[in-house]
Design a protein around this motif. Structure first.
Motif, PDB file in Angstrom:
ATOM      1  N   THR A 196       0.910  -1.149   0.014  1.00 15.16           N
ATOM      2  CA  THR A 196       0.011  -0.029  -0.111  1.00 15.16           C
ATOM      3  C   THR A 196       0.907   1.402   0.020  1.00 15.16           C
ATOM      4  OG1 THR A 196      -1.747  -1.299   1.099  1.00 15.16           O
ATOM      5  CG2 THR A 196      -1.771   1.267   1.307  1.00 15.16           C
ATOM      6  N   PHE A 197       1.953   1.319   0.573  1.00 16.38           N
ATOM      7  CA  PHE A 197       2.877   2.362   0.675  1.00 16.38           C
ATOM      8  C   PHE A 197       3.425   2.694  -0.484  1.00 16.38           C
ATOM      9  CE2 PHE A 197       7.293   3.953   1.144  1.00 16.38           C
ATOM     10  CZ  PHE A 197       7.030   5.083   1.679  1.00 16.38           C
ATOM     11  N   LEU A 198       3.714   1.566  -1.177  1.00 14.65           N
ATOM     12  CA  LEU A 198       4.507   1.739  -2.501  1.00 14.65           C
ATOM     13  C   LEU A 198       3.659   2.203  -3.681  1.00 14.65           C
ATOM     14  CD1 LEU A 198       6.762  -1.276  -2.688  1.00 14.65           C
ATOM     15  CD2 LEU A 198       7.372   1.023  -2.396  1.00 14.65           C
ATOM     16  N   LEU A 199       2.242   1.722  -3.517  1.00 13.85           N
ATOM     17  CA  LEU A 199       1.339   2.376  -4.282  1.00 13.85           C
ATOM     18  C   LEU A 199       0.948   3.753  -4.195  1.00 13.85           C
ATOM     19  CD1 LEU A 199      -1.678  -0.378  -4.078  1.00 13.85           C
ATOM     20  CD2 LEU A 199      -0.546   0.036  -5.993  1.00 13.85           C
ATOM     21  N   ALA A 200       0.830   4.315  -2.932  1.00 19.96           N
ATOM     22  CA  ALA A 200       0.736   5.792  -2.496  1.00 19.96           C
ATOM     23  C   ALA A 200       1.958   6.430  -3.306  1.00 19.96           C
ATOM     24  CB  ALA A 200       0.539   5.973  -1.081  1.00 19.96           C
ATOM     25  N   LYS A 201       3.005   6.056  -2.972  1.00 19.01           N
ATOM     26  CA  LYS A 201       4.248   6.681  -3.454  1.00 19.01           C
ATOM     27  C   LYS A 201       4.148   6.756  -5.055  1.00 19.01           C
ATOM     28  CE  LYS A 201       9.323   5.660  -3.816  1.00 19.01           C
ATOM     29  NZ  LYS A 201      10.353   4.404  -3.281  1.00 19.01           N
ATOM     30  N   GLN A 202       3.736   5.746  -5.763  1.00 21.11           N
ATOM     31  CA  GLN A 202       3.776   5.851  -7.188  1.00 21.11           C
ATOM     32  C   GLN A 202       2.715   6.693  -7.814  1.00 21.11           C
ATOM     33  OE1 GLN A 202       6.689   4.618  -8.266  1.00 21.11           O
ATOM     34  NE2 GLN A 202       6.416   3.762  -6.200  1.00 21.11           N
ATOM     35  N   LEU A 203       1.562   6.912  -6.964  1.00 21.09           N
ATOM     36  CA  LEU A 203       0.397   8.126  -7.251  1.00 21.09           C
ATOM     37  C   LEU A 203       1.068   9.244  -7.206  1.00 21.09           C
ATOM     38  CD1 LEU A 203      -2.632   6.436  -5.665  1.00 21.09           C
ATOM     39  CD2 LEU A 203      -1.882   6.329  -8.273  1.00 21.09           C
ATOM     40  N   LEU A 204       1.979   9.760  -6.050  1.00 29.86           N
ATOM     41  CA  LEU A 204       2.336  10.928  -5.903  1.00 29.86           C
ATOM     42  C   LEU A 204       3.423  11.314  -7.101  1.00 29.86           C
ATOM     43  CD1 LEU A 204       3.204  10.711  -2.184  1.00 29.86           C
ATOM     44  CD2 LEU A 204       1.731  12.324  -3.304  1.00 29.86           C
ATOM     45  N   TYR A 205       4.031  10.367  -7.572  1.00 34.69           N
ATOM     46  CA  TYR A 205       4.888  10.605  -8.878  1.00 34.69           C
ATOM     47  C   TYR A 205       4.171  10.964  -9.950  1.00 34.69           C
ATOM     48  CZ  TYR A 205       9.302   8.620  -6.692  1.00 34.69           C
ATOM     49  OH  TYR A 205      10.450   8.504  -5.847  1.00 34.69           O
ATOM     50  N   PHE A 206       3.162  10.135 -10.185  1.00 35.07           N
ATOM     51  CA  PHE A 206       2.259  10.467 -11.475  1.00 35.07           C
ATOM     52  C   PHE A 206       1.463  11.742 -11.004  1.00 35.07           C
ATOM     53  CE2 PHE A 206       1.652   5.662 -11.931  1.00 35.07           C
ATOM     54  CZ  PHE A 206       2.874   5.728 -12.695  1.00 35.07           C
ATOM     55  N   GLU A 207       1.165  12.389  -9.739  1.00 36.63           N
ATOM     56  CA  GLU A 207       0.624  13.559  -9.697  1.00 36.63           C
ATOM     57  C   GLU A 207       1.764  14.663 -10.422  1.00 36.63           C
ATOM     58  OE1 GLU A 207      -0.935  16.177  -6.104  1.00 36.63           O
ATOM     59  OE2 GLU A 207       0.646  15.154  -5.747  1.00 36.63           O
ATOM     60  N   ARG A 208       2.953  14.549 -10.056  1.00 33.89           N
ATOM     61  CA  ARG A 208       4.032  15.414 -10.299  1.00 33.89           C
ATOM     62  C   ARG A 208       4.020  15.375 -11.937  1.00 33.89           C
ATOM     63  NH1 ARG A 208       9.989  15.260 -10.997  1.00 33.89           N
ATOM     64  NH2 ARG A 208      10.663  17.426 -10.958  1.00 33.89           N
ATOM     65  N   TYR A 209       3.907  14.372 -12.609  1.00 39.11           N
ATOM     66  CA  TYR A 209       4.104  14.339 -14.034  1.00 39.11           C
ATOM     67  C   TYR A 209       2.730  14.910 -14.708  1.00 39.11           C
ATOM     68  CZ  TYR A 209       7.620  11.002 -12.748  1.00 39.11           C
ATOM     69  OH  TYR A 209       8.547  10.313 -12.029  1.00 39.11           O
ATOM     70  N   GLY A 210       1.600  14.382 -13.909  1.00 36.22           N
ATOM     71  CA  GLY A 210       0.337  15.027 -14.426  1.00 36.22           C
ATOM     72  C   GLY A 210       0.199  16.698 -14.290  1.00 36.22           C
ATOM     73  N   LYS A 211       0.516  17.160 -13.122  1.00 34.52           N
ATOM     74  CA  LYS A 211       0.757  18.604 -13.245  1.00 34.52           C
ATOM     75  C   LYS A 211       1.761  19.081 -14.168  1.00 34.52           C
ATOM     76  CE  LYS A 211      -0.371  18.977  -8.096  1.00 34.52           C
ATOM     77  NZ  LYS A 211      -1.575  19.726  -8.546  1.00 34.52           N
ATOM     78  N   MET A 212       2.577  18.539 -14.600  1.00 30.07           N
ATOM     79  CA  MET A 212       3.776  19.015 -15.621  1.00 30.07           C
ATOM     80  C   MET A 212       2.992  19.088 -17.042  1.00 30.07           C
ATOM     81  SD  MET A 212       6.988  17.189 -14.410  1.00 30.07           S
ATOM     82  CE  MET A 212       7.892  17.550 -15.958  1.00 30.07           C
ATOM     83  N   PHE A 213       2.295  17.993 -17.367  1.00 31.83           N
ATOM     84  CA  PHE A 213       1.751  17.776 -18.734  1.00 31.83           C
ATOM     85  C   PHE A 213       0.328  17.563 -18.745  1.00 31.83           C
ATOM     86  CE2 PHE A 213       6.029  15.648 -18.607  1.00 31.83           C
ATOM     87  CZ  PHE A 213       6.839  16.577 -19.187  1.00 31.83           C
ATOM     88  N   LEU A 214      -0.386  17.137 -18.022  1.00 30.46           N
ATOM     89  CA  LEU A 214      -1.847  16.688 -17.855  1.00 30.46           C
ATOM     90  C   LEU A 214      -2.763  17.708 -16.755  1.00 30.46           C
ATOM     91  CD1 LEU A 214      -1.422  12.964 -18.596  1.00 30.46           C
ATOM     92  CD2 LEU A 214      -1.945  14.775 -20.315  1.00 30.46           C
ATOM     93  N   GLY A 215      -2.478  18.884 -16.568  1.00 29.02           N
ATOM     94  CA  GLY A 215      -3.002  19.638 -15.583  1.00 29.02           C
ATOM     95  C   GLY A 215      -4.673  19.735 -15.587  1.00 29.02           C
ATOM     96  N   ASP A 216      -5.270  19.613 -16.820  1.00 34.78           N
ATOM     97  CA  ASP A 216      -6.494  19.587 -16.756  1.00 34.78           C
ATOM     98  C   ASP A 216      -7.364  18.093 -16.894  1.00 34.78           C
ATOM     99  OD1 ASP A 216      -5.505  18.570 -19.311  1.00 34.78           O
ATOM    100  OD2 ASP A 216      -6.791  19.709 -20.839  1.00 34.78           O
ATOM    101  N   THR A 217      -6.462  17.002 -16.603  1.00 36.31           N
ATOM    102  CA  THR A 217      -6.888  15.725 -16.816  1.00 36.31           C
ATOM    103  C   THR A 217      -6.720  15.115 -15.400  1.00 36.31           C
ATOM    104  OG1 THR A 217      -6.071  15.551 -19.122  1.00 36.31           O
ATOM    105  CG2 THR A 217      -6.532  13.315 -17.992  1.00 36.31           C
ATOM    106  N   SER A 218      -7.683  14.101 -15.136  1.00 41.19           N
ATOM    107  CA  SER A 218      -7.597  13.574 -13.839  1.00 41.19           C
ATOM    108  C   SER A 218      -6.854  12.204 -14.127  1.00 41.19           C
ATOM    109  CB  SER A 218      -8.993  13.058 -13.214  1.00 41.19           C
ATOM    110  OG  SER A 218      -9.672  11.823 -14.092  1.00 41.19           O
ATOM    111  N   LEU A 219      -6.450  11.286 -13.006  1.00 47.40           N
ATOM    112  CA  LEU A 219      -5.871  10.290 -12.935  1.00 47.40           C
ATOM    113  C   LEU A 219      -6.768   8.905 -13.675  1.00 47.40           C
ATOM    114  CD1 LEU A 219      -3.020   8.972 -12.418  1.00 47.40           C
ATOM    115  CD2 LEU A 219      -4.064   8.222 -10.117  1.00 47.40           C
TER     116      LEU A 219
END
Length: 486
Positions: free
Chosen positions: A434-457
């Protein structure tokens, strides 16, 4: 099924333990004396006054401690954004290793002269981490490869540090009252497991082979996992394809390659969810340095030393979480039940909620993380809110306490966890998957803010609905290949 085999650590030498203990004591005294004295005098301190001294302590001690510092840097949901940002420097490259020692390690591990293994071997490393260095080379058939080599003596260093790390963190948490150290105490067992897997590079080779099969079978043609070369690999050496590209956060490099990162990032997220939801495995260290935009327009995923492997209960929890975010209201009751299983029935009393209230609490925390646009949410804040509520319910608030109060709470916490285990719970608040899952979601949030700010996961509902309907992969089913181990 993908398996990893932890490397048995050597028994630390008594002289090494004494020498390392003296070093740790000297560095800790020097770096922590200031805030400790301020606390002893009762002077006001900032909420995270110990974050910077603790980071300096870890970086000065190096290797295992730096690796632990990387855990802090990657976990704003656990430690908070301010503390995680303080530890970002732990993600930088490690010290150099004499190339003569690197060559000697390769020859000893593979049992042949370097010239018989590689046609060329670049002496300047292309990567330096806390545990290993990476050099570029070519095989005799002309294939360009990356050669990952564990640092000389790393096994003994890790064994010694792990033996001393627990009493150090206990002291800092329960005598000095450093909240960050208290969090690390609870993570130490999972960290130890992770390191003992990373010290055998054959585990990483298995993970790459396994996920190469998955990407091929699942039609993920724009995702590239390096191919390992077993004949040139072993416990301390890993030879794999060299991927030529730029990190996902290198805007200038991506522009020079003329690539549009949006569709590539979209496929990366899809690939991650496909393997996690269907196979129960996923790359668990997807920071920017490990995600490369390749010159041929594909995405390369490197460094498979840390792989998440979900047990059946955690996989079900993940699938029900996504189903709940997509609109299945019954999922939140199941998630609440899993929550109680993990933390024990007393958690509902600690949160002052009945089961229905707990289900709504889970929904209020999780649903926005997955369904609101990247530009509108902070997964770190949501995860911190989750952790904070659970910590308060378990009696682990992080305000400064005397060491006696800390010890009392620790005893209560351990007693509660024993009770949870006796009643069929997991008996611990730290679940590595569960910890590793949350960790990867945080990485994806960073990339999402960089390139997909108007899109949800979970923006593509149809894709995720089809994925969930397909169900988990059956490793025994016809057509599904389990890669051979190296």
């Amino acid at each position: 099924m993908l398996r990893a085999f932890p490397l048995p650590l050597p028994i630390p030498d008594g002289r090494d333990l004494r020498r390392r203990s003296a070093r740790i004591l000297a560095v800790a005294t020097r770096t922590l004396a200031g805030p400790v004295v301020q606390r002893a005098l009762g002077r006001p301190q900032a909420p995270h006054a110990f974050a910077r001294p603790l980071r300096v302590l870890f970086e000065t001690l190096g290797v295992t401690f730096v690796k632990f510092g990387q855990l802090v840097a990657s976990s704003p949901g656990v430690f908070g954004e301010e503390v995680a940002n303080e530890f970002r420097s732990c993600l930088d490259t490690g010290p150099t290793v004499d190339v003569g020692l690197v060559k000697q390690t390769i020859e000893t591990a593979l049992g042949a002269p370097l010239g018989e293994i590689y046609a060329t071997f670049d002496e300047t490393p292309i990567g330096r981490a806390s545990m290993a260095v990476v050099h570029r080379a070519t095989l005799h058939d002309g294939t360009v490869v990356a050669v990952k080599v564990l640092r000389p003596g790393i096994e003994a260093t890790v064994a010694t540090d792990l033996r001393l790390m627990a009493p150090l963190l206990d002291f800092l948490a329960f005598r000095v009252g450093i909240a960050e150290a208290g969090q690390l105490v609870r993570m130490l067992d999972g960290f130890r497991e992770q390191l003992t897997e990373e010290l055998d590079l054959r585990n990483e080779a298995r993970a790459m082979a396994h996920h190469r099969v998955l990407t091929r079978e699942l039609g993920l043609d724009r995702i590239v996992v390096p191919e390992p070369y077993p004949a040139c690999s072993g416990q301390r050496v890993l030879t794999m394809d060299f991927l030529d590209g730029v990190p996902i956060d290198d805007h200038a490099g991506i522009a020079r390659l003329g690539l549009d990162p949006r569709p590539l990032l979209d496929q990366l997220v899809r690939a991650w969810f496909i393997t996690a939801l269907r196979d129960g495995t996923f790359h668990a260290d997807a920071h920017a340095g490990n995600i490369l935009m390749l010159r041929d327009g594909r995405v390369g995923v490197v460094d498979w030393g840390i792989v998440g492997r979900l047990d059946a209960a955690t996989l079900r929890f993940l699938r029900r979480t996504v189903e709940g975010a997509l609109g299945d209201q019954s999922a939140w009751s199941d998630i609440a039940d899993d929550f109680v299983t993990n933390y024990g029935p007393a958690i509902t009393q600690g949160l002052s909620m009945d089961r229905d209230g707990l289900a709504q609490f889970c929904r209020s925390i999780v649903e926005p993380m997955l369904t609101r646009p990247f530009g509108e949410v902070s997964l770190g804040k949501f995860l911190a809110a989750w952790q904070g509520n659970v910590a308060e319910a378990e009696g682990r608030v992080t305000q400064p306490l005397t060491w006696r109060q800390h010890l009392t709470r620790l005893r209560r916490q351990r007693a509660m966890h024993i009770g949870v285990a006796e009643h069929g719970g997991r008996g611990t608040s730290f679940d590595r998957g569960t910890f590793l899952l949350a960790k990867q979601l945080l990485y994806f949030e960073r990339y999402g803010k960089m390139f997909l700010g108007d899109t949800s996961l979970l923006a593509d509902r149809a894709f995720f609905e089809r994925l969930l309907q397909a169900g988990p992969l059956d490793a025994s089913a016809p057509g599904h290949t389990t890669p051979a181990t190296t």
